[in-house]
Design a protein around this motif. Sequence first.
Motif, PDB file in Angstrom:
ATOM      1  N   UNK A  53       0.819  -1.218   0.000  1.00 62.83           N
ATOM      2  CA  UNK A  53       0.000   0.000   0.000  1.00 62.83           C
ATOM      3  C   UNK A  53       0.850   1.263   0.000  1.00 62.83           C
ATOM      4  N   UNK A  54       2.036   1.175   0.587  1.00 60.79           N
ATOM      5  CA  UNK A  54       2.898   2.348   0.715  1.00 60.79           C
ATOM      6  C   UNK A  54       3.738   2.536  -0.553  1.00 60.79           C
ATOM      7  N   UNK A  55       3.050   2.734  -1.680  1.00 62.28           N
ATOM      8  CA  UNK A  55       3.739   2.912  -2.954  1.00 62.28           C
ATOM      9  C   UNK A  55       3.398   4.264  -3.579  1.00 62.28           C
ATOM     10  N   UNK A  56       2.177   4.377  -4.094  1.00 62.72           N
ATOM     11  CA  UNK A  56       1.801   5.594  -4.823  1.00 62.72           C
ATOM     12  C   UNK A  56       2.031   6.886  -4.059  1.00 62.72           C
ATOM     13  N   UNK A  57       1.842   6.939  -2.730  1.00 60.76           N
ATOM     14  CA  UNK A  57       2.036   8.228  -2.048  1.00 60.76           C
ATOM     15  C   UNK A  57       3.489   8.595  -1.780  1.00 60.76           C
ATOM     16  N   UNK A  58       4.429   7.683  -1.984  1.00 62.32           N
ATOM     17  CA  UNK A  58       5.810   7.900  -1.544  1.00 62.32           C
ATOM     18  C   UNK A  58       6.462   9.111  -2.206  1.00 62.32           C
ATOM     19  N   UNK A  62      15.581   1.046  -2.999  1.00 59.90           N
ATOM     20  CA  UNK A  62      15.866  -0.263  -2.418  1.00 59.90           C
ATOM     21  C   UNK A  62      17.114  -0.206  -1.540  1.00 59.90           C
ATOM     22  N   UNK A  63      18.098   0.600  -1.947  1.00 58.59           N
ATOM     23  CA  UNK A  63      19.340   0.716  -1.186  1.00 58.59           C
ATOM     24  C   UNK A  63      19.158   1.605   0.036  1.00 58.59           C
ATOM     25  N   UNK A  64      18.581   2.788  -0.181  1.00 61.57           N
ATOM     26  CA  UNK A  64      18.533   3.793   0.882  1.00 61.57           C
ATOM     27  C   UNK A  64      17.262   3.748   1.706  1.00 61.57           C
ATOM     28  N   UNK A  65      16.188   3.155   1.158  1.00 61.95           N
ATOM     29  CA  UNK A  65      14.915   3.131   1.861  1.00 61.95           C
ATOM     30  C   UNK A  65      14.142   4.425   1.762  1.00 61.95           C
ATOM     31  N   UNK A  66      14.573   5.340   0.890  1.00 60.66           N
ATOM     32  CA  UNK A  66      13.959   6.670   0.832  1.00 60.66           C
ATOM     33  C   UNK A  66      13.943   7.188  -0.597  1.00 60.66           C
ATOM     34  N   UNK A  67      12.768   7.620  -1.068  1.00 67.37           N
ATOM     35  CA  UNK A  67      12.676   8.243  -2.383  1.00 67.37           C
ATOM     36  C   UNK A  67      13.416   9.576  -2.384  1.00 67.37           C
ATOM     37  N   UNK A  68      13.406  10.242  -1.265  1.00 65.66           N
ATOM     38  CA  UNK A  68      14.128  11.502  -1.130  1.00 65.66           C
ATOM     39  C   UNK A  68      15.632  11.283  -1.326  1.00 65.66           C
TER      40      UNK A  68
END
Length: 573
Positions: free
Chosen positions: A172-177, A476-482
């Motif tokens: 579920x935690x995909x589109x809003x990231x 995948x590496x950092x855990x953050x889109x930012x």
Amino acid sequence: MSLSTTTSASGYQQHFDPVLGRLGLSATVAAIPLIVLFVLLGVLRWKAHWAGLTALGTAAVIAVAVYGMPVGQTVSAAGLGAAVSFLSVIWILINALWIFRLTERTGHFAVLRRSFAGVSDDQRIQVIIIAFSFGALLEALAGAGTPVAISAVMLVGLGLPPMRAAVAALVANTAPVAFGALSAPVTTLSQVTGRDFDTLGSIIGRQTSIVAVIVPLVLVFLVDGRRGVREAWPAALVAGVGFGAGQFVFSNFISVELADIGAALCSAAVLVGFLRVWQPRHALTADSVTATASVHSAAPVPVTTGGFGGSGGTADSAREEEAPAPRDDRRNVILSYLPYALVIAVFVVAQPDSVKARLSSAALHFGWPGLHITGATGAPVPTVFTFDYLPAAGTLLFVSGVFTTVLLRVAPGEAARIYGATVKQLTWTIVCVLSVLGLAYVMNMSGQTGSIGRGLATMGAAFAVFSPVIGWLGVAITGSDNSSNALFGAVQIAAAQQTGLSLDLMAAANSSGGVVGKMISPQSLAIAAAVVGVQGKEGDIFRKVIGYSLALLALIALIVFLQSTPVLSWMLP
């Protein structure tokens, strides 16, 4: 294998082609730690903390032996990553789980469960409301691991088996990231690429909104297989379209910063309204699920590994025990929602720039000891550690937890005891998070991550397909889109300039591709496993989500590729 590099007693200069001067070979070697991590998790099913430590050791050996990074700087880089992980992941995880345990201990979560059943007692619908809509609202305000931690533990409390709850929360935690934390990833992407903030947000909204329509359908499939899709698809489609439409409209015409808030509220509103006139013909309740222990509403107990899962109860006995459930008065219902309303309220109060500035004035800044890095061009790589503890999401959750203890009348000693038990429960999860963030920083600082990104950027016109893959790998590496945008945003621009592709499209693709990498990030896996009480089974969760991650990545790659051609170029602003 050439190991030449510019090093000194006090510094290290990154380079991206240390293996015989060939970028392709260097990128392949640089990818070995990630391959080790995913194989140990997904194939050999190692516990996440051991897989993370092994991958960290592998990255350190490659950094020293292949990239020529001094041992001291390698160790220091891992230490910086571990330090960063405290505020960005661990502090959030501890306090999110503490709030839930407080509500369980006082019995208020049982009231909340019965209240949700008033909207719909169907678990498939509840997953959409909590993990998708409410989770998106948490992502909009807090980001990081907050939505996964809170929504996963709420789903377990509502009777979903722990493993299924963890997988649902992650998917579920995909589109809003991409628009999380008031669009912080888009802000970072704009800063590192020099591209217009609103244009980037608009393109991302035109990509992720399509994914959003599909995610609720995936969720009902996760909960109840093909039968779930067949029976609950109207509600799933309404929620997905509501979210996608809200995200598109807000990101393109109202405010990029408010895209997730608008999408989450639109999704919840249209779904609740739809449920007033339609309900699934056959409701999937906790009582009707075989091999699922009932969640008793009578005696409040702390969350434990075995408290919600397993095969300890039958449907008939569950119905007998649930039958005398009391009718909840308005006061108890309000109190049951209050902790989560407090979370939202505290984050809203902390969002204005003036408040953020005041809170951040107490931050500690210092150069990380023993770490002096310059980039391949000679520009210094920032190695300043910022301990910005007051506006941190974990601190805001802790404040919310303190308010919760007062409003729910939990004695200070009891609250402290529950807090200590929570920290103890998360011991190995903390080790996992420390090792994985250490891995990310060793790979970033040594140049391994740069080699991978630049290697993929040599694909020519086909780069339009692989551009989202870079963002996916970054998250995948950092855990953050930012962090992924900060890491690879400039790489995307450079590759677009070389291939003649749209600069804005390739930059946006980094963020859009990254959103579906969040569910396989070891940090996210560790958080989900910890809050539902299945520590040590992160590899099993990884195996369950990797297929969905790759399928959604393929969809985004197809969208980006077609947008780079006349077929869908009309979709771009």
